[in-house]
Motif scaffolding. Structure first.
Motif, PDB file in Angstrom:
ATOM      1  N   MET A 191       1.665  -8.793 -11.681  1.00  0.00           N
ATOM      2  CA  MET A 191       1.314  -7.692 -11.030  1.00  0.00           C
ATOM      3  C   MET A 191      -0.106  -7.663 -11.147  1.00  0.00           C
ATOM      4  SD  MET A 191       4.134  -6.959  -9.814  1.00  0.00           S
ATOM      5  CE  MET A 191       3.584  -5.696  -9.028  1.00  0.00           C
ATOM      6  N   VAL A 192      -0.631  -7.035  -9.869  1.00  0.00           N
ATOM      7  CA  VAL A 192      -2.111  -6.442  -9.564  1.00  0.00           C
ATOM      8  C   VAL A 192      -1.867  -5.105  -9.115  1.00  0.00           C
ATOM      9  CG1 VAL A 192      -4.232  -6.918  -8.618  1.00  0.00           C
ATOM     10  CG2 VAL A 192      -2.782  -8.859  -9.211  1.00  0.00           C
ATOM     11  N   THR A 193      -1.853  -4.164 -10.123  1.00  0.00           N
ATOM     12  CA  THR A 193      -1.670  -2.825  -9.769  1.00  0.00           C
ATOM     13  C   THR A 193      -2.933  -1.974  -9.860  1.00  0.00           C
ATOM     14  OG1 THR A 193       0.876  -3.037 -10.635  1.00  0.00           O
ATOM     15  CG2 THR A 193      -0.074  -0.855 -10.481  1.00  0.00           C
ATOM     16  N   PHE A 194      -3.274  -1.469  -9.032  1.00  0.00           N
ATOM     17  CA  PHE A 194      -4.460  -0.574  -8.917  1.00  0.00           C
ATOM     18  C   PHE A 194      -4.413   0.318  -7.770  1.00  0.00           C
ATOM     19  CE2 PHE A 194      -6.939  -2.448  -5.501  1.00  0.00           C
ATOM     20  CZ  PHE A 194      -6.330  -3.386  -5.040  1.00  0.00           C
ATOM     21  N   ALA A 218       0.515   4.015   2.724  1.00  0.00           N
ATOM     22  CA  ALA A 218      -0.035   5.498   2.181  1.00  0.00           C
ATOM     23  C   ALA A 218      -1.435   5.567   3.137  1.00  0.00           C
ATOM     24  CB  ALA A 218      -0.666   5.214   0.860  1.00  0.00           C
ATOM     25  N   GLU A 219      -2.279   4.499   3.216  1.00  0.00           N
ATOM     26  CA  GLU A 219      -3.290   4.416   3.860  1.00  0.00           C
ATOM     27  C   GLU A 219      -3.662   3.573   5.060  1.00  0.00           C
ATOM     28  OE1 GLU A 219      -6.429   4.950   0.957  1.00  0.00           O
ATOM     29  OE2 GLU A 219      -6.222   2.990   0.536  1.00  0.00           O
ATOM     30  N   HIS A 220      -3.045   2.485   5.191  1.00  0.00           N
ATOM     31  CA  HIS A 220      -3.555   1.355   6.086  1.00  0.00           C
ATOM     32  C   HIS A 220      -2.944   1.567   7.383  1.00  0.00           C
ATOM     33  CE1 HIS A 220      -4.357  -1.406   2.407  1.00  0.00           C
ATOM     34  NE2 HIS A 220      -5.396  -0.308   2.450  1.00  0.00           N
ATOM     35  N   GLY A 221      -1.783   2.089   7.686  1.00  0.00           N
ATOM     36  CA  GLY A 221      -1.057   2.324   8.645  1.00  0.00           C
ATOM     37  C   GLY A 221       0.034   1.399   8.811  1.00  0.00           C
ATOM     38  N   LEU A 222       0.898   1.346  10.075  1.00  0.00           N
ATOM     39  CA  LEU A 222       1.859   0.223  10.283  1.00  0.00           C
ATOM     40  C   LEU A 222       1.633  -0.881  11.169  1.00  0.00           C
ATOM     41  CD1 LEU A 222       4.371   3.247  11.211  1.00  0.00           C
ATOM     42  CD2 LEU A 222       4.265   1.819   9.029  1.00  0.00           C
ATOM     43  N   GLY A 223       0.503  -0.594  12.084  1.00  0.00           N
ATOM     44  CA  GLY A 223       0.067  -1.799  12.834  1.00  0.00           C
ATOM     45  C   GLY A 223       1.273  -2.644  13.379  1.00  0.00           C
ATOM     46  N   ALA A 224       1.249  -3.931  13.417  1.00  0.00           N
ATOM     47  CA  ALA A 224       2.360  -4.912  13.748  1.00  0.00           C
ATOM     48  C   ALA A 224       3.157  -5.126  12.451  1.00  0.00           C
ATOM     49  CB  ALA A 224       1.983  -5.993  14.664  1.00  0.00           C
ATOM     50  N   ASP A 234       1.026  -1.113   0.057  1.00  0.00           N
ATOM     51  CA  ASP A 234      -0.086   0.013  -0.003  1.00  0.00           C
ATOM     52  C   ASP A 234       0.879   1.171   0.007  1.00  0.00           C
ATOM     53  OD1 ASP A 234      -1.830   1.883   0.685  1.00  0.00           O
ATOM     54  OD2 ASP A 234      -1.481   1.613   2.830  1.00  0.00           O
ATOM     55  N   ILE A 235       1.339   1.453  -1.285  1.00  0.00           N
ATOM     56  CA  ILE A 235       2.466   2.533  -1.224  1.00  0.00           C
ATOM     57  C   ILE A 235       1.910   3.958  -1.937  1.00  0.00           C
ATOM     58  CG2 ILE A 235       3.890   0.703  -1.536  1.00  0.00           C
ATOM     59  CD1 ILE A 235       3.619   2.694  -4.406  1.00  0.00           C
ATOM     60  N   SER A 236       2.922   4.999  -1.671  1.00  0.00           N
ATOM     61  CA  SER A 236       2.514   6.276  -2.215  1.00  0.00           C
ATOM     62  C   SER A 236       3.782   6.766  -2.833  1.00  0.00           C
ATOM     63  CB  SER A 236       1.706   7.237  -1.401  1.00  0.00           C
ATOM     64  OG  SER A 236       2.472   7.735  -0.329  1.00  0.00           O
ATOM     65  N   ASP A 249      -4.458  10.336  -6.000  1.00  0.00           N
ATOM     66  CA  ASP A 249      -3.665  10.798  -4.768  1.00  0.00           C
ATOM     67  C   ASP A 249      -2.145  10.059  -4.505  1.00  0.00           C
ATOM     68  OD1 ASP A 249      -6.244  11.142  -3.856  1.00  0.00           O
ATOM     69  OD2 ASP A 249      -6.424   8.938  -3.159  1.00  0.00           O
ATOM     70  N   GLY A 250      -1.599   9.502  -5.887  1.00  0.00           N
ATOM     71  CA  GLY A 250      -0.617   9.017  -5.694  1.00  0.00           C
ATOM     72  C   GLY A 250      -0.376   7.775  -4.793  1.00  0.00           C
ATOM     73  N   ASN A 251      -1.304   6.989  -4.614  1.00  0.00           N
ATOM     74  CA  ASN A 251      -1.374   5.925  -4.018  1.00  0.00           C
ATOM     75  C   ASN A 251      -1.790   4.511  -4.664  1.00  0.00           C
ATOM     76  OD1 ASN A 251      -3.931   4.969  -1.389  1.00  0.00           O
ATOM     77  ND2 ASN A 251      -1.789   3.764  -1.747  1.00  0.00           N
ATOM     78  N   LEU A 252      -0.845   3.670  -4.607  1.00  0.00           N
ATOM     79  CA  LEU A 252      -1.101   2.301  -5.475  1.00  0.00           C
ATOM     80  C   LEU A 252      -1.261   1.076  -4.526  1.00  0.00           C
ATOM     81  CD1 LEU A 252       1.309   2.502  -8.432  1.00  0.00           C
ATOM     82  CD2 LEU A 252      -1.039   2.831  -8.379  1.00  0.00           C
ATOM     83  N   HIS A 253      -2.156   0.328  -4.613  1.00  0.00           N
ATOM     84  CA  HIS A 253      -2.006  -0.854  -4.169  1.00  0.00           C
ATOM     85  C   HIS A 253      -1.334  -1.880  -5.209  1.00  0.00           C
ATOM     86  CE1 HIS A 253      -4.558   0.439  -0.870  1.00  0.00           C
ATOM     87  NE2 HIS A 253      -5.595   0.742  -2.001  1.00  0.00           N
ATOM     88  N   TYR A 254      -0.044  -2.179  -4.875  1.00  0.00           N
ATOM     89  CA  TYR A 254       1.017  -2.364  -5.949  1.00  0.00           C
ATOM     90  C   TYR A 254       1.224  -4.053  -5.435  1.00  0.00           C
ATOM     91  CZ  TYR A 254       5.296  -2.344  -8.632  1.00  0.00           C
ATOM     92  OH  TYR A 254       5.953  -2.714  -9.533  1.00  0.00           O
ATOM     93  N   ASN A 255       0.474  -4.851  -5.918  1.00  0.00           N
ATOM     94  CA  ASN A 255       0.055  -6.352  -5.119  1.00  0.00           C
ATOM     95  C   ASN A 255       0.709  -7.431  -6.045  1.00  0.00           C
ATOM     96  OD1 ASN A 255      -1.239  -5.152  -3.074  1.00  0.00           O
ATOM     97  ND2 ASN A 255      -3.139  -5.846  -3.784  1.00  0.00           N
ATOM     98  N   VAL A 256       1.391  -8.436  -5.655  1.00  0.00           N
ATOM     99  CA  VAL A 256       2.322  -9.333  -6.478  1.00  0.00           C
ATOM    100  C   VAL A 256       1.723 -10.690  -6.293  1.00  0.00           C
ATOM    101  CG1 VAL A 256       4.566  -9.929  -6.956  1.00  0.00           C
ATOM    102  CG2 VAL A 256       4.247  -7.797  -5.892  1.00  0.00           C
TER     103      VAL A 256
END
Ligand code: FAD
Length: 471
Positions: A378-381, A428-434, A350-352, A386-393
């Protein structure tokens, strides 16, 4: 600890202190089913005073607290570790809409209200609360604030932080900070509210908030366009902003492979284009919210798309002509994560990056990933606006889920180092959590980390508020 639990029962009633495995199970496992922790109990206070009473007891007995809203978070922030020492403090019983003030354009809501409930209460008052995300039927506004959630309308209205004018918070000491005045201007010292927003429950418990409301748009019109590359999408974004100004609400990029997965796993959905000899590699979903009329919105879109076709930015386009068509277009976008999950295990990012660098980021990082994991899909969407991608593999065909997940750290390293080179963020939007707590140490500067630790130490010196998350 029996004494502690008995005191909790005395404070909020035995029925709201859950200790049986059958009652607590759903609170202990994360949204994606990857991790199950243990807890002393799941505790469900019904109002702010009860929250404060429980926090004071936790102080007295030194019991860590894991705040939880809808438990839809994606970074293991809302579930306890496996020590069994902590309580899960569920805010879901704090679910009242306290007031709606249409003149001030604000509403005061309790933290456990579902996002959908908040949207509906705003609509009932003839106003819009614009935060919108696929989990809105199960996430809570307290969770949205604690993760500073983004969603699909950030381009126009901002993240949750921008939608909040005040908070009520129970501090780590069990005191109640009430700042629910709904002021748009208040320069009287440090912005305490902003410390708690995005803190993922590590500094205190949000129990209520004043939220900003907006006029309801007269019309929302959605379009889907096909285009050759993310570079073209960026140019289209520029053009759309020039044409539509602030009425451009959503701008979502989806690679063709994302939609291929959706159609494969949800065959009732379909792409609204004629099959062509040269299928498009990318798509963008655009939405405009118009304050005049549907006709006005449509004519803006028609002008924009005519212009984009002339400039060869898009190869095909469809404008939704009904609410149902709009919903069907959004459903394609919202089904991508579920389709990818049905396809098998995958590694999510979850990157920006600055919007201007996003196309280059995709081009460069795709190549690096093919070197690291040849054949990976690549599952890029995501929220390109907002410059934010779900850049999933997803794994290469023929590679088992287990073998692929074993490469997770190496793949994260490739992606996150690339994000860093492009001056981006690994969350970018999900936070850090553990989940990303250790990873962030590589990318945040020592000064930033030290300031964050100082704030944590000042507000929660006993480290009882969601320990092991964020820092
Ligand atoms: C299908 C799906 C789509 C999603 N789409 C998006 C998206 O577009 N944009 C986005 O940003 N996120 C998205 N998310 C992630 C998630 O929905 C958000 O993070 C949401 O804001 C979490 O709300 P929640 O009530 O479920 O919080 P939880 O998951 O319960 O908690 C999240 C964090 O906040 C803390 N917390 C919760 N409530 C409080 C409180 N009252 N006080 C203090 N701390 C608290 C928890 O301890 C935890 O650290 C999506 C998730 C799913 C499953």
């Amino acid at each position: 600890m029996n004494d502690f639990l008995q005191c909790c029962r005395n404070a909020i009633g035995g029925a709201n202190v859950l200790t049986e495995a059958a009652d607590t199970a759903s609170y202990l496992t994360d949204q994606r089913g990857r991790f199950t922790g243990r807890a002393l109990a799941v505790i469900k206070p019904g109002n702010t005073n009860e929250v404060a009473a429980i926090v004071k007891l936790c102080q007295q007995y030194q019991v860590p607290i894991v705040p939880q809203g809808g438990n839809t978070g994606l970074v293991l922030g809302s579930v306890p570790d496996t020590s069994g020492r902590a309580i899960v403090l569920s805010l879901t019983r704090l679910n009242r809409i306290r007031t709606v003030d249409p003149i001030n354009n604000t509403m005061t809501v309790e933290a456990g209200c579902l996002l959908q409930q908040v949207q509906q209460a705003a609509a009932d008052a003839g106003r819009l609360f614009p935060l919108s995300l696929a989990a809105e039927g199960s996430c809570t506004i307290g969770g949205n604030l604690s993760t500073n959630a983004g969603g699909t309308a950030v381009l126009r209205y901002g993240n949750t932080r921008e939608l909040c004018l005040g908070l009520e918070v129970v501090t780590a000491q069990g005191d109640i900070m009430s700042s629910l005045r709904g002021l748009r201007k208040d320069n009287t010292g440090y912005a305490l509210r902003d410390l708690f927003i995005g803190a993922e429950g590590t500094l205190g418990l949000i129990t209520a908030a004043v939220l900003k409301l907006f006029p309801q748009p007269r019309a929302q019109v959605t379009a889907l366009v096909a285009l050759p590359s993310p570079e073209h999408a960026l140019k289209l974004l520029n053009l759309a902003q020039a044409h539509c100004g602030s009425s451009l609400t959503g701008f979502e990029l989806m690679s063709a492979f994302c939609l291929e997965l959706v159609i494969r796993h949800f065959p009732q959905q379909r792409l609204p284009f004629e099959p062509s000899a040269q299928p498009s590699p990318h798509f963008v979903l655009l939405e405009i919210s118009d304050s005049e009329s549907a006709e006005h919105a449509n004519s803006r879109f028609e002008d924009l798309i005519e212009n984009a076709l002339e400039e060869a930015l898009v190869s095909d386009a469809v404008i939704a002509t009904s609410i149902n068509q709009s919903k069907a277009l959004w459903q394609l976008r919202e089904s991508i994560s579920m389709a990818q999950a049905r396809e098998g295990k995958n590694i999510k990012h979850d990157i920006s990056v600055p919007i201007s660098h996003i196309a280059e980021f995709i081009r460069v990082t795709d190549v690096l990933l093919q070197q690291a994991a040849p054949g990976c899909r690549m599952v890029t969407f995501g929220h390109l606006g907002d410059g934010n991608l779900h850049y999933n593999v997803s794994p290469p065909i023929g590679v088992t889920d287990t073998d692929f997940i074993a490469q997770q750290s190496a793949i994260n390293r490739v992606v996150h180092d690339s994000v860093d080179r492009f001056h981006g963020s690994i969350s970018a939007e999900h936070g850090l959590g553990a989940l990303k707590r250790d990873e962030i140490l590589r990318y945040k500067s020592p000064v930033e980390l030290q300031l964050m630790r100082s704030i944590k130490q000042a507000l929660d010196p006993d480290n009882l508020m969601n320990p092991g998350k964020v820092l």
